[in-house]
Design a protein around this motif. Structure first.
Motif, PDB file in Angstrom:
ATOM      1  N   ARG A 132      -7.580  -7.460  -1.574  1.00 10.15           N
ATOM      2  CA  ARG A 132      -7.451  -8.672  -0.761  1.00 10.15           C
ATOM      3  C   ARG A 132      -8.140  -9.859  -1.435  1.00 10.15           C
ATOM      4  O   ARG A 132      -7.634 -10.990  -1.403  1.00 10.15           O
ATOM      5  CB  ARG A 132      -8.038  -8.435   0.631  1.00 10.15           C
TER       6      ARG A 132
ATOM      7  N   ARG B 281      -1.718  -1.937  -3.891  1.00  7.91           N
ATOM      8  CA  ARG B 281      -2.705  -0.893  -3.651  1.00  7.91           C
ATOM      9  C   ARG B 281      -2.009   0.451  -3.730  1.00  7.91           C
ATOM     10  O   ARG B 281      -1.143   0.758  -2.924  1.00  7.91           O
ATOM     11  CB  ARG B 281      -3.348  -1.092  -2.273  1.00  7.91           C
TER      12      ARG B 281
ATOM     13  N   ASN C  51      -8.284   4.372   6.484  1.00  8.07           N
ATOM     14  CA  ASN C  51      -8.281   4.566   5.030  1.00  8.07           C
ATOM     15  C   ASN C  51      -8.918   5.887   4.619  1.00  8.07           C
ATOM     16  O   ASN C  51      -8.478   6.527   3.660  1.00  8.07           O
ATOM     17  CB  ASN C  51      -9.017   3.409   4.360  1.00  8.07           C
TER      18      ASN C  51
ATOM     19  N   GLU D 176      -5.821   5.384  -4.804  1.00  9.67           N
ATOM     20  CA  GLU D 176      -7.205   4.932  -4.718  1.00  9.67           C
ATOM     21  C   GLU D 176      -7.507   3.829  -5.734  1.00  9.67           C
ATOM     22  O   GLU D 176      -8.657   3.595  -6.085  1.00  9.67           O
ATOM     23  CB  GLU D 176      -8.142   6.120  -4.948  1.00  9.67           C
TER      24      GLU D 176
ATOM     25  N   ILE E 225       0.850  -1.179   0.000  1.00 12.34           N
ATOM     26  CA  ILE E 225       0.000   0.000   0.000  1.00 12.34           C
ATOM     27  C   ILE E 225       0.885   1.227   0.000  1.00 12.34           C
ATOM     28  O   ILE E 225       1.707   1.422   0.892  1.00 12.34           O
ATOM     29  CB  ILE E 225      -0.934   0.026   1.220  1.00 12.34           C
TER      30      ILE E 225
ATOM     31  N   ASP F 145      -9.232  -1.546  -1.041  1.00  5.58           N
ATOM     32  CA  ASP F 145      -8.527  -2.421  -0.101  1.00  5.58           C
ATOM     33  C   ASP F 145      -9.158  -3.810  -0.110  1.00  5.58           C
ATOM     34  O   ASP F 145      -8.474  -4.837  -0.186  1.00  5.58           O
ATOM     35  CB  ASP F 145      -8.609  -1.865   1.327  1.00  5.58           C
ATOM     36  N   LYS F 146     -10.480  -3.837  -0.015  1.00  6.69           N
ATOM     37  CA  LYS F 146     -11.193  -5.107   0.033  1.00  6.69           C
ATOM     38  C   LYS F 146     -11.035  -5.874  -1.273  1.00  6.69           C
ATOM     39  O   LYS F 146     -10.789  -7.096  -1.278  1.00  6.69           O
ATOM     40  CB  LYS F 146     -12.673  -4.858   0.312  1.00  6.69           C
TER      41      LYS F 146
ATOM     42  N   GLY G  43     -10.880   4.208  -1.362  1.00  5.56           N
ATOM     43  CA  GLY G  43      -9.745   3.426  -0.897  1.00  5.56           C
ATOM     44  C   GLY G  43     -10.159   2.215  -0.082  1.00  5.56           C
ATOM     45  O   GLY G  43      -9.581   1.135  -0.212  1.00  5.56           O
ATOM     46  N   ASN G  44     -11.169   2.385   0.758  1.00  2.00           N
ATOM     47  CA  ASN G  44     -11.672   1.261   1.548  1.00  2.00           C
ATOM     48  C   ASN G  44     -12.165   0.133   0.655  1.00  2.00           C
ATOM     49  O   ASN G  44     -11.909  -1.055   0.906  1.00  2.00           O
ATOM     50  CB  ASN G  44     -12.813   1.730   2.460  1.00  2.00           C
TER      51      ASN G  44
END
Length: 231
Positions: free
Chosen positions: A86, A99, A30, A102, A6, A82-83, A78-79
């Protein structure tokens, strides 16, 4: 997760510079990071990270950095990224997932998306691995996906440029055939540009023969994030 980098940039306009801090990043969520990114322009972010990372500036990395929204809305995006990052890692462990800002930079080397020599046709292994990404991409329909094809330095630059473009197009065609909207994809062949390893060895050339994805928010995701940030 095996690998998930990140990159965070925090702007400090009052001092007229940009800095990164491991401790500061550790103590932010985030949304706060997204707000920090919003303090500086996408061009500045792109220049700094492009120089520091030293690769991919004209491909997926540049595309991701160019899509920075910033502010609280950027943190909301961004949140979600992130998901998604993953989930990509889980679905395809062999992928290199980064990551950035954004968005997501996804690199699929020959171990994931392999082409026969001088061919742009996807192998059975490549199709199997792309199949693993389809459910993730379906789950996040409000993203744009730019696909970049690369080759090693064997052959003329002109030939490799055309071949890389055909390979990127093959990936788009296959993913679209699996039900993903073709309008989400843009393809570009970059040939021998931006090598990530030496072209002097077979191993290095193998690494350079790759496909990269830049996954960024589309207009609807941005609008939804702005609404959510305004609540």
């Amino acid at each position: 997760m095996r690998k998930l980098n990140i990159y965070i940039v925090v702007g400090l306009l009052a001092l007229g510079n940009v800095f990164t801090s491991c401790e500061a990043v550790k103590n932010t969520n985030n949304t706060q990071r997204g707000a920090g990114i919003g303090a500086v322009s996408g061009a500045v972010i792109g220049g700094i990270l492009g120089n520091n990372l030293g690769k991919g500036g004209n491909g997926a990395m540049g595309a991701v950095l160019g899509g920075v929204i910033g502010g609280v809305a950027g943190g909301v995006i961004g949140n979600k990224m992130d998901k998604q990052a993953r989930e990509i890692e889980t679905a395809l462990p062999g992928a290199q997932v980064e990551r950035v800002g954004e968005g997501i930079k996804l690199v699929l080397g020959e171990n994931a998306v392999r082409f026969d020599t001088n061919k742009s046709t996807l192998t059975a292994t490549a199709k199997t691995n792309l199949d693993k990404l389809v459910p993730v991409f379906n789950q996040y329909p409000n993203t744009n996906i730019q696909i970049y094809g690369y080759t090693d330095s064997t052959g003329t630059p002109e030939y490799n440029l055309k071949l890389s473009d055909q390979r990127a197009a093959s990936v788009k065609t296959y993913l679209s055939s699996k039900g993903l909207a073709a309008a989400r994809f843009v393809t570009t062949g970059l040939g021998i540009a931006d090598p990530i390893a030496t072209n002097e060895t077979p191993e290095g050339r193998s690494q350079n023969r790759r496909v990269e994805f830049a996954i960024t928010a589309n207009e609807k995701m941005v609008q939804d994030a702005q609404k959510e940030a305004g609540k």
